[in-house]
Structures are given as structure tokens and as C-alpha cells.
Design an enzyme around this catalytic site. Sequence first.
Site, PDB file in Angstrom:
ATOM      1  N   CYS A   2       0.824  -1.215   0.000  1.00  0.00           N
ATOM      2  CA  CYS A   2       0.000   0.000   0.000  1.00  0.00           C
ATOM      3  C   CYS A   2       0.855   1.261   0.000  1.00  0.00           C
ATOM      4  CB  CYS A   2      -0.866   0.033   1.248  1.00  0.00           C
ATOM      5  SG  CYS A   2      -1.914  -1.399   1.399  1.00  0.00           S
ATOM      6  N   ARG A  27       5.092   0.250  -6.209  1.00  0.00           N
ATOM      7  CA  ARG A  27       5.067  -0.588  -5.009  1.00  0.00           C
ATOM      8  C   ARG A  27       4.153  -1.794  -5.184  1.00  0.00           C
ATOM      9  NH1 ARG A  27       6.462   2.899  -0.545  1.00  0.00           N
ATOM     10  NH2 ARG A  27       5.135   1.809   0.921  1.00  0.00           N
ATOM     11  N   TRP A  71      -2.762  -2.806  -1.658  1.00  0.00           N
ATOM     12  CA  TRP A  71      -2.274  -4.148  -1.971  1.00  0.00           C
ATOM     13  C   TRP A  71      -2.950  -5.039  -0.940  1.00  0.00           C
ATOM     14  CZ3 TRP A  71       0.743  -8.127   0.152  1.00  0.00           C
ATOM     15  CH2 TRP A  71       1.308  -9.017  -0.763  1.00  0.00           C
ATOM     16  N   ASN A  97      -1.394   2.156   5.756  1.00  0.00           N
ATOM     17  CA  ASN A  97      -0.423   1.183   5.239  1.00  0.00           C
ATOM     18  C   ASN A  97       0.096   0.400   6.436  1.00  0.00           C
ATOM     19  OD1 ASN A  97       1.660  -0.171   3.956  1.00  0.00           O
ATOM     20  ND2 ASN A  97       3.013   1.605   3.887  1.00  0.00           N
ATOM     21  N   GLY A  98      -0.050  -0.911   6.389  1.00  0.00           N
ATOM     22  CA  GLY A  98       0.406  -1.736   7.510  1.00  0.00           C
ATOM     23  C   GLY A  98      -0.673  -2.736   7.885  1.00  0.00           C
ATOM     24  N   GLU A 463      18.763 -17.306  -7.406  1.00  0.00           N
ATOM     25  CA  GLU A 463      18.308 -15.990  -7.887  1.00  0.00           C
ATOM     26  C   GLU A 463      17.726 -16.109  -9.310  1.00  0.00           C
ATOM     27  OE1 GLU A 463      17.395 -13.227  -7.089  1.00  0.00           O
ATOM     28  OE2 GLU A 463      17.591 -11.967  -8.857  1.00  0.00           O
ATOM     29  N   LYS A 580       6.621  -4.031  -5.054  1.00  0.00           N
ATOM     30  CA  LYS A 580       8.037  -3.670  -5.151  1.00  0.00           C
ATOM     31  C   LYS A 580       8.646  -3.496  -3.770  1.00  0.00           C
ATOM     32  CE  LYS A 580      11.848  -2.481  -7.191  1.00  0.00           C
ATOM     33  NZ  LYS A 580      12.634  -3.622  -7.691  1.00  0.00           N
TER      34      LYS A 580
HETATM   35  O1  M6R Z   1      13.865  -3.685  -1.429  1.00  0.00           O
HETATM   36  P1  M6R Z   1      14.502  -4.985  -1.044  1.00  0.00           P
HETATM   37  O2  M6R Z   1      15.749  -5.282  -1.791  1.00  0.00           O
HETATM   38  O3  M6R Z   1      14.726  -5.078   0.443  1.00  0.00           O
HETATM   39  O4  M6R Z   1      13.441  -6.084  -1.424  1.00  0.00           O
HETATM   40  C1  M6R Z   1      13.621  -7.421  -1.058  1.00  0.00           C
HETATM   41  C2  M6R Z   1      12.706  -8.332  -1.843  1.00  0.00           C
HETATM   42  O5  M6R Z   1      11.373  -8.038  -1.560  1.00  0.00           O
HETATM   43  C3  M6R Z   1      12.945  -8.211  -3.355  1.00  0.00           C
HETATM   44  O6  M6R Z   1      14.265  -8.496  -3.690  1.00  0.00           O
HETATM   45  C4  M6R Z   1      12.020  -9.182  -4.115  1.00  0.00           C
HETATM   46  O7  M6R Z   1      12.390 -10.493  -3.872  1.00  0.00           O
HETATM   47  C5  M6R Z   1      12.042  -8.842  -5.611  1.00  0.00           C
HETATM   48  N1  M6R Z   1      10.743  -8.952  -6.173  1.00  0.00           N
HETATM   49  C6  M6R Z   1      12.957  -9.744  -6.362  1.00  0.00           C
HETATM   50  O8  M6R Z   1      12.960  -9.515  -7.725  1.00  0.00           O
END
Ligand code: M6R
Length: 585
Positions: A2, A27, A71, A97-98, A463, A580
Site C-alpha cells: 500500500c 510498489r 495491496w 499502510n500496515g 536468484e 516492489k
Molecule cells: O527492497 P529490497 O531489496 O529489500 O526487497 C527485497 C525483496 O522483496 C525483493 O528483492 C524481491 O524479492 C524482488 N521482487 C525480487 O525480484
Amino acid sequence: MCGIFGYIGHKNTKDIILEGLKSLEYRGYDSWGVALKKLDGSIDLVKQIGKIGNSTIKDTNSNIGIGHTRWATHGGVTIENAHPHLSCNKEIVIVHNGIVENYLELKTQLEEKGHKFVSDTDSEVLAHYLEESYKKEVDPVLCMQNLCSVIKGLNAVIALFVKEETFVAYKNGSPVIIGKNNDEFFVSSDPVGIASYTDKLYFLEDGEIIKASKNSIELLNQDKKVKPVSFQTINFPKNMSDIGNYPHFMLKEINDQVDVITNILKTQRKDVEEVASKIKNAFGCFLVGCGTASYAGLAGVYFFSKIARRHLNTSFGSEFSYLINFIRRQSLVIALSQSGETIDTISSVKKAKEKGATLVSIINSPHSTLDRLSDKSLYLHAGPEKAVASTKAYTSKLAYLFLMAHAVAGSLKTGQSLLRKSVIEVKKVLDYSSKIKLLAKKIAKHDHIFILGRGLSYALALESALKIKEVSYIHAEGFPAGELKHGVIALIEKGTPVIVYNPKDETYEDTLSAAYEVKARGAFVIGVSEKKAPVYDVHIPVKFCSDATIIPQVVIAQLLGYYLALEKGLDPDKPRNLAKSVTVK
Ligand code: M6R
């Protein structure tokens, strides 16, 4: 996750809020809404399911409003569940948000007092609770204080008090940023949403409450003391959302990697050396991150073991709290994060800090929560990463960790030269894009893709699998090649695509055997290696540049994921169900 946005001022409120919400789109969200206070004192409420796109809101004369991108967590994706939420008397409207962890208990209490709920969300209790509070308190700030003292969880709230030209915002955990431009005030989950209006920003601390009215702003700290708001001047790059000539952000960001790593090589030597010396002096070092960042951490463990003969630990942010007994004052925790706002990472490293550990963050977002929490931050300088799937933030973290391992080993110059070579290989992989596109066409119909590697290439396999599955929705699984015979091989059947990462390191021969083993069961083998071997149905060449080979190798998986998504008619920038920035647990 959110996003919340609010504005009070004299400009076109509806357009500012809509633009603000668009800046938070990256996001991830499934519905959105806006509440505007009209000049006659009533509220205009607009809620929609899906994306904002070219939506417009009918002209409302308004000086104050709030908006939200949702979200879904509690309650499905419906108009009723979309924010903003109104109190029964329609005098208070909130965005949130939360997660209000004790919302059921609060809801029951409020229902007993006659409040009627129209949504399934946890958030709606906030509006009703504030309505109750406002019956007793004259000041919205006091109402918010009462609310904060009863809600549990990590929350950010903006409440618009309709009878007054006022909104009140509170944060605990989830970020809230306030912007000021003369007599206009903005509030947002992310500075990006405000940056085009003002560079005067204030980052709310946990437990703080801010009240913005016409021409005035008031801040209450955690001790309920009024405090002056010290806005900082922050310069954000201007081309924040520039997609250039690329059809998608993901493709742009994959291509950005050449410049991003080159920039780290040119500018970050001092920071690398400083953190390397912290690692040398620490008693125990943990690399902590979530998702892609966690896989960068795992690669880091291999780098340090191989290059610096040093043992580092790694943990998912969401698991690190359960390992906290190992943390002491001399421990070093290195948080890895693109956004700097991932709540699982933040909440666990906070606990380590409370135990006296030093916190270093390797992040892409200056001024983020992690940045402000850290004793030392290293910035990736990768530019905004807008596609949900992380690409350049991953390889730039790898570049840092690789250089740090070399710095600890006293071989930084060698590390730099190898990293330079890896950038040349990244360029070659990018030039190879059309062949990867053809490969995507060939394997797009499969339900499963397996990815094998040993040692550092195992971290890479994890990965690569994440990248492929999150954008193409194909089940992709990374395995240590040596584990094949212990179970996984049962899944291989005729035509199953298997990517084999086989750099010319100590894993080469054993990994090649694994390729033969899956081939014997009918697999379609895609070999990523400097050397061509007869077992590969498709060979993607990547010249060996020691452990830095992982960087060009992963670009292959990023491109493959991207083209698989296109092949399946999906939007690679906005995969379903993903956000995101994951700001709730
Ligand atoms: O913003 P961050 O790097 O802390 O986010 C961590 C994960 O949420 C992020 O890497 C997620 O796995 C992505 N969608 C990967 O592509």
C-alpha cells in the site's frame, strides 16, 4: 504494498493526489482511492479496482485530500475494501499502510458502541476509533495519540478531519515522509511522490504524529512533546522515472547494469575499504536481506569464503530474528536492500542493533528507513529500480560484496580488474539478447524449469529461478547440482528445460556430470559456460572472470525471465501479487 498520499494547499488537489499515487504505483497495488474535502465541507470519495492508468477524477474545488494504493491483505480486492475509509458520521476519513494486528478486538468494541463496518479490512477500525475519540477530544492530534496507544503492529495512517482543514499522520514502522513547499504540505509513503513538488522533506520517526493545516504544521514526538519540524533539503535525481526508448522498465534496468557496476568501480573504493575493515574487526558478521537481496547475501558468503577465507553468515530478513542469540556487541550486521524499506529486514536488524551490533546497510535508497537506522550506509547508486523484479540492485550488491571480499583479502586491485572484465561480459550477454529471446520462445510452454549450479553458482541458481518465476509464472527451481541424485532428478522428464551454470572453476567437472545425468533422463540442457560441451542442447557462452562471472551469468536469467514473460503475454514490470516494496510482515 500500500501507498499513502496526502496534500493540503492551494493547487489542484485532485491532480496532485492522483500524480502522487501514480508515483507510488511501482510498489504494487490492486485498487486505489482518493478522498477530497470539498469547499462545502462534504467529502468526495472515489474508489476503483485495478490500475490508475489514465483515470481522472471529476473537478472538485478542494484544498485538502488523501489517497491510497491498496495491496490487499485483509479482505479481497473490492471497492468496499479499497481505501479511503470513512467513519460512520463521515467526519473522518483515513488511509492506511500496515496491519492493525488487534483489529478484530477493536472492531468488536466499536460494534458494541453501534459502529457499522462496510469493509473486511483491518484498516476501517481506524476511522471508527478516531470518530469515538473525537467525541471526547477537540484536537485531532490527541485523537491520533489515543489511537496509536491502542493499535498493535507496524502502521502508517493519514486521517483527514473533515470539519477542519486538517490531516493528521502517524507512523510506526512503515515510512511516512512530509514535504513542505511554502504553505503547502505533502505526505507520502515515499519521497519520490513528493520530489517533483519540493525538496524540503521531513522523515517521520516511529511514534511521531504530524498535524498539517492551512499554513501550519505541528509535530509531536514519541514523548508527546511538541517539536519543531526540521525539514531537510534533499536533492533527488530529476530523471527518476525515465524509461527512455525501452518498452519496459525491466529491460531498461537490465541494460543499466553496465553503467551501474562501472560507476561502483569508479567511485566506491573508500566505502568498500571502510566496510572491509569493519568486517575484519567484527566478531561474527551476518548478511541479511529478503528475496533477491537474500540471494546476494548467499553469494556474498561464497565470495568471502573463496576470496578472503572468511566465514560470514547469511539469513533471510524474515528468519534473522530467530538467530539473534548469536548477536553480541562486536557483531556486524550487513543489511542488503534495494528499497531500504523491507519490513522483514528492518525489524530483524533493529533487534540486532538493540543487542549492540553495528549495522551497515548496502541499499539503493538514501533516506530510507534502513539508511536512517544504519551506522554506515553504502549506496548502490543504481538509479530508481521501477520494475518489481530486482535486477540492477542485485548485481550492484554483488559488485560491492565481491570487492569487499577482495579488500578483506588484500587484493582489491585484482577484484577491480576482474569486475571490469565481468562488465565486458555483461555487454556481450546483452548483445546476445536475440538468442535468449529465441530460447524463451522454445521453452515458454513448459511448466517447470530447473536450474543447477554448485558453490557460488548454486546461489546464482536460486536468484535465476526467482527471476524467472516472478515474471513468467513458470515454476523455476534452483538446486545445488550435487543434490540432484538425492531426489530432484525424479522430476526430470523428456524435454524438461534445465539450465546448467558451469563456470570454469572448481565446480566444472562435477557440474558437467550433473548435466549428463539430466540429459540421460531426457532433459533439454541449456549450458551457460565458457566451454562448449556436447551435452548442451543450447550453449550460452560466458567468458570466465573468476567469481565475478556470476554477474554476466545472472543477466542471462534476467533476460530469459523477461522474454518468457513477453512470450506469455505478461507485463514483466508488474507481476501479479507482487509488490516492489514489502512494507508489511
Ligand atoms: O527492497 P529490497 O531489496 O529489500 O526487497 C527485497 C525483496 O522483496 C525483493 O528483492 C524481491 O524479492 C524482488 N521482487 C525480487 O525480484
